[in-house]
Design a protein around this motif. Structure first.
Motif, PDB file in Angstrom:
ATOM      1  N   VAL A 223       0.718  -1.185   0.247  1.00  0.00           N
ATOM      2  CA  VAL A 223      -0.083   0.007   0.043  1.00  0.00           C
ATOM      3  C   VAL A 223       1.065   1.362  -0.021  1.00  0.00           C
ATOM      4  O   VAL A 223       0.716   2.019  -0.668  1.00  0.00           O
ATOM      5  CB  VAL A 223      -0.681  -0.038   1.121  1.00  0.00           C
ATOM      6  CG1 VAL A 223      -1.785   1.390   1.241  1.00  0.00           C
ATOM      7  CG2 VAL A 223      -1.885  -1.054   1.339  1.00  0.00           C
ATOM      8  N   THR A 224       1.919   1.275   0.813  1.00  0.00           N
ATOM      9  CA  THR A 224       2.895   2.289   0.934  1.00  0.00           C
ATOM     10  C   THR A 224       3.528   2.770  -0.653  1.00  0.00           C
ATOM     11  O   THR A 224       3.521   3.712  -0.864  1.00  0.00           O
ATOM     12  CB  THR A 224       3.933   1.878   2.050  1.00  0.00           C
ATOM     13  OG1 THR A 224       3.288   2.201   3.354  1.00  0.00           O
ATOM     14  CG2 THR A 224       4.623   3.475   2.038  1.00  0.00           C
ATOM     15  N   LYS A 225       3.678   1.662  -1.074  1.00  0.00           N
ATOM     16  CA  LYS A 225       4.572   1.691  -2.290  1.00  0.00           C
ATOM     17  C   LYS A 225       3.561   2.410  -3.385  1.00  0.00           C
ATOM     18  O   LYS A 225       3.836   3.206  -4.273  1.00  0.00           O
ATOM     19  CB  LYS A 225       5.065   0.613  -2.950  1.00  0.00           C
ATOM     20  CG  LYS A 225       5.945   0.460  -4.145  1.00  0.00           C
ATOM     21  CD  LYS A 225       6.651  -1.009  -4.408  1.00  0.00           C
ATOM     22  CE  LYS A 225       7.565  -0.722  -5.587  1.00  0.00           C
ATOM     23  NZ  LYS A 225       8.699   0.079  -5.005  1.00  0.00           N
TER      24      LYS A 225
ATOM     25  N   GLY B  67       2.815  14.505   2.648  1.00  0.00           N
ATOM     26  CA  GLY B  67       2.141  13.155   3.043  1.00  0.00           C
ATOM     27  C   GLY B  67       2.493  12.946   4.465  1.00  0.00           C
ATOM     28  O   GLY B  67       3.249  13.586   4.942  1.00  0.00           O
ATOM     29  N   ARG B  68       1.372  12.145   5.131  1.00  0.00           N
ATOM     30  CA  ARG B  68       1.859  11.665   6.245  1.00  0.00           C
ATOM     31  C   ARG B  68       1.331  10.100   6.066  1.00  0.00           C
ATOM     32  O   ARG B  68       0.319   9.846   5.750  1.00  0.00           O
ATOM     33  CB  ARG B  68       0.705  12.352   7.410  1.00  0.00           C
ATOM     34  CG  ARG B  68       0.792  13.893   7.480  1.00  0.00           C
ATOM     35  CD  ARG B  68       2.109  14.210   8.317  1.00  0.00           C
ATOM     36  NE  ARG B  68       1.952  15.562   8.628  1.00  0.00           N
ATOM     37  CZ  ARG B  68       2.774  16.475   8.129  1.00  0.00           C
ATOM     38  NH1 ARG B  68       3.261  16.309   6.955  1.00  0.00           N
ATOM     39  NH2 ARG B  68       2.763  17.782   8.484  1.00  0.00           N
ATOM     40  N   ILE B  69       2.487   9.451   6.763  1.00  0.00           N
ATOM     41  CA  ILE B  69       2.088   7.997   6.738  1.00  0.00           C
ATOM     42  C   ILE B  69       2.443   7.675   8.173  1.00  0.00           C
ATOM     43  O   ILE B  69       3.427   7.655   8.814  1.00  0.00           O
ATOM     44  CB  ILE B  69       3.277   7.181   5.731  1.00  0.00           C
ATOM     45  CG1 ILE B  69       2.961   7.542   4.660  1.00  0.00           C
ATOM     46  CG2 ILE B  69       3.238   5.805   5.968  1.00  0.00           C
ATOM     47  CD1 ILE B  69       4.235   7.268   3.392  1.00  0.00           C
ATOM     48  N   ILE B  70       1.379   6.669   8.815  1.00  0.00           N
ATOM     49  CA  ILE B  70       1.653   6.373  10.181  1.00  0.00           C
ATOM     50  C   ILE B  70       1.285   4.910  10.182  1.00  0.00           C
ATOM     51  O   ILE B  70       0.472   4.529   9.615  1.00  0.00           O
ATOM     52  CB  ILE B  70       0.301   7.132  10.946  1.00  0.00           C
ATOM     53  CG1 ILE B  70       0.877   8.596  11.111  1.00  0.00           C
ATOM     54  CG2 ILE B  70       0.798   6.445  12.402  1.00  0.00           C
ATOM     55  CD1 ILE B  70      -0.271   9.431  10.313  1.00  0.00           C
ATOM     56  N   ASN B  71       2.325   3.874  10.637  1.00  0.00           N
ATOM     57  CA  ASN B  71       2.092   2.896  10.619  1.00  0.00           C
ATOM     58  C   ASN B  71       1.722   2.363  12.064  1.00  0.00           C
ATOM     59  O   ASN B  71       2.480   2.647  13.095  1.00  0.00           O
ATOM     60  CB  ASN B  71       3.591   1.960  10.381  1.00  0.00           C
ATOM     61  CG  ASN B  71       3.846   2.344   8.707  1.00  0.00           C
ATOM     62  OD1 ASN B  71       2.983   2.459   7.921  1.00  0.00           O
ATOM     63  ND2 ASN B  71       5.320   2.493   8.697  1.00  0.00           N
ATOM     64  N   ILE B  72       0.980   1.217  12.233  1.00  0.00           N
ATOM     65  CA  ILE B  72       0.490   0.947  13.564  1.00  0.00           C
ATOM     66  C   ILE B  72       1.222  -0.320  13.680  1.00  0.00           C
ATOM     67  O   ILE B  72       1.109  -1.490  13.087  1.00  0.00           O
ATOM     68  CB  ILE B  72      -1.126   0.617  13.384  1.00  0.00           C
ATOM     69  CG1 ILE B  72      -1.952   2.143  13.083  1.00  0.00           C
ATOM     70  CG2 ILE B  72      -1.511   0.376  14.921  1.00  0.00           C
ATOM     71  CD1 ILE B  72      -1.452   3.356  13.801  1.00  0.00           C
ATOM     72  N   SER B  73       2.114  -0.337  14.631  1.00  0.00           N
ATOM     73  CA  SER B  73       2.948  -1.331  15.324  1.00  0.00           C
ATOM     74  C   SER B  73       2.393  -1.978  16.533  1.00  0.00           C
ATOM     75  O   SER B  73       1.128  -2.051  16.757  1.00  0.00           O
ATOM     76  CB  SER B  73       4.400  -0.929  15.351  1.00  0.00           C
ATOM     77  OG  SER B  73       4.895  -2.177  15.616  1.00  0.00           O
ATOM     78  N   SER B  74       3.124  -2.221  17.504  1.00  0.00           N
ATOM     79  CA  SER B  74       2.670  -2.804  18.801  1.00  0.00           C
ATOM     80  C   SER B  74       3.711  -2.675  19.779  1.00  0.00           C
ATOM     81  O   SER B  74       5.187  -2.617  19.220  1.00  0.00           O
ATOM     82  CB  SER B  74       2.349  -4.359  18.659  1.00  0.00           C
ATOM     83  OG  SER B  74       2.199  -4.701  19.855  1.00  0.00           O
TER      84      SER B  74
ATOM     85  N   ILE C 298       6.920  14.432   2.898  1.00  0.00           N
ATOM     86  CA  ILE C 298       6.376  13.129   3.591  1.00  0.00           C
ATOM     87  C   ILE C 298       7.017  12.750   4.741  1.00  0.00           C
ATOM     88  O   ILE C 298       8.226  12.334   4.781  1.00  0.00           O
ATOM     89  CB  ILE C 298       6.570  12.093   2.429  1.00  0.00           C
ATOM     90  CG1 ILE C 298       5.835  12.433   1.000  1.00  0.00           C
ATOM     91  CG2 ILE C 298       5.740  10.823   2.972  1.00  0.00           C
ATOM     92  CD1 ILE C 298       6.240  11.674  -0.097  1.00  0.00           C
ATOM     93  N   LEU C 299       6.026  12.862   5.897  1.00  0.00           N
ATOM     94  CA  LEU C 299       6.687  12.563   7.077  1.00  0.00           C
ATOM     95  C   LEU C 299       6.054  10.898   7.557  1.00  0.00           C
ATOM     96  O   LEU C 299       4.867  10.851   7.437  1.00  0.00           O
ATOM     97  CB  LEU C 299       6.110  13.593   8.299  1.00  0.00           C
ATOM     98  CG  LEU C 299       6.590  14.974   7.881  1.00  0.00           C
ATOM     99  CD1 LEU C 299       6.274  16.048   8.971  1.00  0.00           C
ATOM    100  CD2 LEU C 299       8.137  15.223   7.589  1.00  0.00           C
ATOM    101  N   VAL C 300       6.892  10.074   8.068  1.00  0.00           N
ATOM    102  CA  VAL C 300       6.492   8.851   8.348  1.00  0.00           C
ATOM    103  C   VAL C 300       6.762   8.467   9.831  1.00  0.00           C
ATOM    104  O   VAL C 300       7.914   8.662  10.302  1.00  0.00           O
ATOM    105  CB  VAL C 300       7.250   7.814   7.447  1.00  0.00           C
ATOM    106  CG1 VAL C 300       6.758   6.390   7.536  1.00  0.00           C
ATOM    107  CG2 VAL C 300       7.353   8.245   6.205  1.00  0.00           C
ATOM    108  N   ASN C 301       5.919   7.977  10.541  1.00  0.00           N
ATOM    109  CA  ASN C 301       6.102   7.731  12.105  1.00  0.00           C
ATOM    110  C   ASN C 301       5.223   6.422  12.472  1.00  0.00           C
ATOM    111  O   ASN C 301       4.310   5.907  11.433  1.00  0.00           O
ATOM    112  CB  ASN C 301       5.371   8.680  12.904  1.00  0.00           C
ATOM    113  CG  ASN C 301       6.336  10.167  12.790  1.00  0.00           C
ATOM    114  OD1 ASN C 301       7.437  10.188  13.057  1.00  0.00           O
ATOM    115  ND2 ASN C 301       5.790  11.052  12.004  1.00  0.00           N
ATOM    116  N   THR C 302       5.706   5.946  13.457  1.00  0.00           N
ATOM    117  CA  THR C 302       5.022   4.607  13.997  1.00  0.00           C
ATOM    118  C   THR C 302       4.229   4.940  15.227  1.00  0.00           C
ATOM    119  O   THR C 302       4.432   5.925  15.976  1.00  0.00           O
ATOM    120  CB  THR C 302       5.914   3.616  14.359  1.00  0.00           C
ATOM    121  OG1 THR C 302       6.884   3.396  13.427  1.00  0.00           O
ATOM    122  CG2 THR C 302       5.265   2.431  15.103  1.00  0.00           C
TER     123      THR C 302
END
Length: 266
Positions: free
Chosen positions: A123-125, A137-144, A180-184
């Motif tokens: 999806v990110t690609k 852009g803002r991308i937030i990945n839901i980890s754990s 584009i900022l990317v965070n978890t």
């Protein structure tokens, strides 16, 4: 505080229930156009109706993120409807039981990674070219928390969530200069429907009250949650919305733990 999310478009994968649905509802409340996806048609329609009932503009797309063709259709539908994808929340993931290492075969590892990691990669690609074109852009990945402080069981799940955190850091270095900022965001012990059903089942088996089952789990499995309660899905959603907002324009590559202090280190 103005989060600057009005008229933006957010894609939330796995947005049909639990944390994902709470995130989608919270975006809609801010005036954000919302795209959700999920594998189950019934759950997808229920989530869509709930978001629309709260005044949100939503597109619901049935998609299995382990299949590239489904990802392509998802992104195409989102762009056709809203013309852009400004925010991506990679929330979709699976948990395959609380098994120990020796009882998990390699096919289970591959299936879980195909959704939890490679689904996010697919999806990110697909989304990044549109973010590069707009310069935002803002991308937030839901980890754990399991990606930082793994349990002795579920090693395949733990490893997939650790991989997400590393993937986030890598992308944060690659695309920040292009806006584009990317965070978890890494939750812990959040009262989702799945967890509630598990604890209700434990309470019935032991003939104890539901609240005692919660406290038992805290004592035995999550002793470092200093607030002594489960988290709420809305508390995770609030963290995601902040990172997605214009207010977080100097935050990049972080792993924001929403865990009540569960991870017993800095």
């Amino acid at each position: 505080m103005d989060l600057g999310l009005t008229n933006k478009t957010a894609l939330v994968t796995g947005g049909t229930k639990g944390i994902g649905k709470a995130i989608a509802v919270a975006f809609a409340a801010e005036g954000t156009n919302v795209v959700i996806c999920g594998r189950g048609e019934e759950a997808l329609n229920e989530a869509r109706k709930e978001i629309e009932h709260n005044g949100g503009t939503v597109l619901a797309v049935q998609a299995d993120l382990s299949k590239q063709s489904d990802v392509d259709q998802l992104i195409s539908a989102a762009i056709d409807r809203f013309k852009s994808i400004d925010i991506l929340v990679n929330n979709a993931g699976i948990v395959a039981g609380f098994d120990d290492f020796e009882s998990i075969d390699i096919e289970e590892w591959q299936e879980l990674f195909n959704v939890n990691l490679f689904g996010t990669v697919r999806v990110t690609k697909a989304v990044i070219p549109f973010m590069k074109k707009s310069g935002f852009g803002r991308i937030i990945n839901i980890s754990s928390e399991s990606g930082v402080q793994p349990d002795p069981f579920m090693p395949h799940y733990n490893a997939s969530k650790a991989a997400l955190i590393n993937f986030t850091k890598s992308l944060s270095k690659a695309y920040a200069a292009q806006g584009i900022l990317v965070n978890t965001v890494s939750p812990a012990f959040i009262m989702t429907p799945l967890l509630e059903n598990l604890l209700q089942d434990n309470a019935r088996k032991q003939n104890i009250e539901f609240e005692e089952a919660i406290q038992q789990f805290l004592r035995e499995k999550r002793p470092h949650i200093e607030v002594k309660r489960p988290g709420k899905v809305e508390e995770v959603a609030s963290a995601v919305l902040y990172l997605a907002s214009t207010q977080a324009s100097f935050i990049n590559g972080v792993n924001l733990r929403v865990d009540g202090g569960s991870v017993a280190s800095q």
